[in-house]
Write a protein that holds these residues in place. Structure first.
Motif, PDB file in Angstrom:
ATOM      1  N   GLU A  59      -5.350   4.886   3.937  1.00 39.12           N
ATOM      2  CA  GLU A  59      -6.563   5.633   4.273  1.00 39.12           C
ATOM      3  C   GLU A  59      -7.767   4.706   4.167  1.00 39.12           C
ATOM      4  OE1 GLU A  59      -8.544   7.617   5.934  1.00 39.12           O
ATOM      5  OE2 GLU A  59      -7.163   9.225   5.353  1.00 39.12           O
ATOM      6  N   SER A  60      -8.823   5.013   4.885  1.00 35.58           N
ATOM      7  CA  SER A  60     -10.036   4.208   4.844  1.00 35.58           C
ATOM      8  C   SER A  60     -10.731   4.370   3.489  1.00 35.58           C
ATOM      9  CB  SER A  60     -10.993   4.637   5.962  1.00 35.58           C
ATOM     10  OG  SER A  60     -12.288   4.109   5.740  1.00 35.58           O
TER      11      SER A  60
ATOM     12  N   ARG B 203     -13.703   3.598   2.773  1.00 36.51           N
ATOM     13  CA  ARG B 203     -15.045   4.112   3.025  1.00 36.51           C
ATOM     14  C   ARG B 203     -15.023   5.634   3.094  1.00 36.51           C
ATOM     15  NH1 ARG B 203     -18.489   0.057   4.580  1.00 36.51           N
ATOM     16  NH2 ARG B 203     -17.530  -1.832   5.408  1.00 36.51           N
ATOM     17  N   TRP B 204     -14.059   6.175   3.823  1.00 32.23           N
ATOM     18  CA  TRP B 204     -13.987   7.622   3.959  1.00 32.23           C
ATOM     19  C   TRP B 204     -13.679   8.270   2.617  1.00 32.23           C
ATOM     20  CZ3 TRP B 204     -10.139  11.303   3.212  1.00 32.23           C
ATOM     21  CH2 TRP B 204     -10.438  12.582   3.685  1.00 32.23           C
TER      22      TRP B 204
ATOM     23  N   THR C 275      -8.791   7.049  16.443  1.00 34.65           N
ATOM     24  CA  THR C 275      -8.623   7.076  14.999  1.00 34.65           C
ATOM     25  C   THR C 275      -8.285   5.696  14.458  1.00 34.65           C
ATOM     26  OG1 THR C 275      -7.818   9.354  15.171  1.00 34.65           O
ATOM     27  CG2 THR C 275      -7.427   8.203  13.099  1.00 34.65           C
TER      28      THR C 275
ATOM     29  N   GLU D 290     -13.590   0.393   9.537  1.00 33.55           N
ATOM     30  CA  GLU D 290     -14.007   0.725   8.175  1.00 33.55           C
ATOM     31  C   GLU D 290     -13.283  -0.101   7.119  1.00 33.55           C
ATOM     32  OE1 GLU D 290     -13.633   4.939   7.671  1.00 33.55           O
ATOM     33  OE2 GLU D 290     -15.473   5.358   8.788  1.00 33.55           O
ATOM     34  N   LEU D 291     -12.240  -0.817   7.494  1.00 26.31           N
ATOM     35  CA  LEU D 291     -11.496  -1.619   6.536  1.00 26.31           C
ATOM     36  C   LEU D 291     -12.043  -3.036   6.395  1.00 26.31           C
ATOM     37  CD1 LEU D 291      -7.782  -0.614   7.288  1.00 26.31           C
ATOM     38  CD2 LEU D 291      -9.103  -0.078   5.244  1.00 26.31           C
TER      39      LEU D 291
ATOM     40  N   ARG E  42     -16.221  -7.239  11.732  1.00 22.68           N
ATOM     41  CA  ARG E  42     -16.207  -6.036  12.572  1.00 22.68           C
ATOM     42  C   ARG E  42     -16.055  -6.369  14.047  1.00 22.68           C
ATOM     43  NH1 ARG E  42     -20.519  -3.687   9.130  1.00 22.68           N
ATOM     44  NH2 ARG E  42     -22.019  -4.164  10.759  1.00 22.68           N
TER      45      ARG E  42
ATOM     46  N   THR F 254     -20.914   6.768   7.595  1.00 21.71           N
ATOM     47  CA  THR F 254     -19.523   6.939   7.184  1.00 21.71           C
ATOM     48  C   THR F 254     -19.133   8.404   7.052  1.00 21.71           C
ATOM     49  OG1 THR F 254     -19.529   4.817   6.032  1.00 21.71           O
ATOM     50  CG2 THR F 254     -17.851   6.402   5.366  1.00 21.71           C
TER      51      THR F 254
ATOM     52  N   ILE G  76     -10.524   3.469  11.703  1.00 19.05           N
ATOM     53  CA  ILE G  76      -9.936   2.946  10.466  1.00 19.05           C
ATOM     54  C   ILE G  76     -10.071   1.429  10.409  1.00 19.05           C
ATOM     55  CG2 ILE G  76      -7.775   2.605   9.206  1.00 19.05           C
ATOM     56  CD1 ILE G  76      -6.900   5.361  10.056  1.00 19.05           C
TER      57      ILE G  76
ATOM     58  N   ASN H  94     -16.126   9.321  11.944  1.00 22.96           N
ATOM     59  CA  ASN H  94     -14.972   9.729  12.743  1.00 22.96           C
ATOM     60  C   ASN H  94     -15.325  10.914  13.629  1.00 22.96           C
ATOM     61  OD1 ASN H  94     -12.263   9.071  13.365  1.00 22.96           O
ATOM     62  ND2 ASN H  94     -11.544  10.836  12.224  1.00 22.96           N
TER      63      ASN H  94
END
Length: 377
Positions: A71-72, A74-75, A6, A13-14, A20, A245, A10, A249
């Motif tokens: 929280e992400s 993107r999510w 997890t 995605e940040l 990356r 996206t 995260i 997860n």
């Protein structure tokens, strides 16, 4: 393992495409450090019950992360929670002394929701998903199998295990040096094939060299572990960039779950020397690990390269990811003004509007800041 997975997602995605590699590889150094610490704890305690308690209790600290880690975005955006994503982006901008326009994001169309089984809804996605899962299974089996096989290499078990942990540090350093230069696909394939061939080569040093070539056998096994560690690090980044996206997860979780099948098989393969007698029996586990590694590495070549590309947001984006067909564009507004002024390559001429292939919404929004974003300060 769930906390690691997890946290990895995260972190990926940040950040944008240029960061990356760092977000995906630096975290692996701490995994290797944990192995070295585990070897020291095991050497000092010797009793498995005390070892288990010693490594389990610190995990309670992770519960406090709920109040510190955002929280992400993107999510949140994939779930249609644009306002909450804006709050996080504005906090990131304030930390970095950046200024955001009054209106950051407004997606014209409703964002489709993805489900895990959508990864198998088309032939392209099904093949890619199965190849990713197979590579996760094999790299997990080889990685943990070589760690468990250290006891069969002769010499001191704790020393061999410590060496197998230390060898991961140069593996991750090589990933940092070459992940953006060679690309995810070729670096993963190279690590799997080179590590696999090193493992297969131990059959010659074991059968024909015996104890005289014991040091060479251990060296080849450690090269195999180096390749497995590097491939494990790359497949984390590679698969996270391939999954969209909306199901990233879930896709990463499913891949990790299937990897546990390889982890379950690892000790049985490592103990084949107890079933097959002689020198060949000692080399057989490494031959199996090496052969599977080479096969998985070559199979990964059918996956598209993700280096420097925007993350796919939806299932439809993932289907067309890596293809030569022109991707559908999505309009993203930074304020109420609308100026459809972009050149054929998608280069922005007017920052009031973005229209570019591969709608990685967060990257497009952050690109106007022209700054790196640190959300955690």
């Amino acid at each position: 393992m769930l906390a690691f997975m997890t946290g990895f997602v995260i972190g990926m995605e940040l950040v944008g495409p240029s960061k990356r590699m760092w977000a995906g590889i630096i975290i692996e150094y701490f995994f290797a450090l944990g192995l070295v610490i585990l070897a020291g704890v095991a050497y000092g305690l010797r009793d498995w019950k005390y070892i288990e308690m010693c490594v389990a209790f610190p995990n309670i600290i992770y519960l406090s992360y709920f109040w510190f880690i955002p929280e992400s975005p993107r999510w949140l955006m994939s779930q249609g929670r644009i306002e909450e994503a804006e709050v996080i982006l504005r906090h990131a901008a304030s930390v970095n002394n950046a200024t955001l326009p009054e209106k950051i994001l407004e997606v014209e169309a409703n964002i489709p929701r993805g489900k895990l089984w959508h990864l198998f809804a088309s032939k392209v996605m099904a093949i890619r998903t199965l190849v990713i899962i197979f590579n996760w299974m094999v790299v997990s089996m080889v990685y943990y199998g070589l760690s468990l096989n250290t006891g069969n290499l002769g010499g001191d078990f704790y020393l061999n295990f410590t060496i197998s942990g230390l060898v991961e540090f140069p593996a991750y350093t090589l990933c940092i040096l070459f992940l953006d230069r060679l690309g995810r696909k070729w670096l993963h394939c190279t690590a799997m094939v080179v590590g696999g061939l090193a493992c297969v080569s131990t059959v010659f040093t074991t059968i024909f060299g015996g104890d005289d070539l014991h040091a060479l056998t251990v060296t080849l096994a450690m090269i195999g572990k180096l390749g497995a560690a590097a491939a494990f690090a790359v497949i984390y980044v590679f698969s996270a960039e391939l999954f969209p996206t909306t199901v990233r997860n879930a896709g990463m979780g499913a891949s990790s779950c299937c990897a546990r099948v390889g982890g379950i098989l690892a000790p049985y393969v490592a103990d084949l020397n107890k079933v097959v007698p002689g020198d060949f029996g000692h080399a057989l586990p490494l031959v199996i690990f090496g052969s599977a590694s080479v096969a998985a590495g070559l199979l990964s070549l059918i996956l598209p390269e993700t280096n420097g590309k925007d993350l796919p947001e939806t299932i439809e984006d993932a289907k067309t990811f890596g293809s030569n067909d022109k991707k559908a564009s999505k309009e993203i507004y930074l304020n109420e003004m609308y100026t459809p002024d972009t050149d054929p390559n998608g280069t922005i001429k007017d920052l009031n509007r973005f229209e570019q292939p591969g709608p990685d919404l967060l990257n497009v929004a952050i690109s106007s800041l022209n700054t790196s974003i640190d959300i955690f300060n």
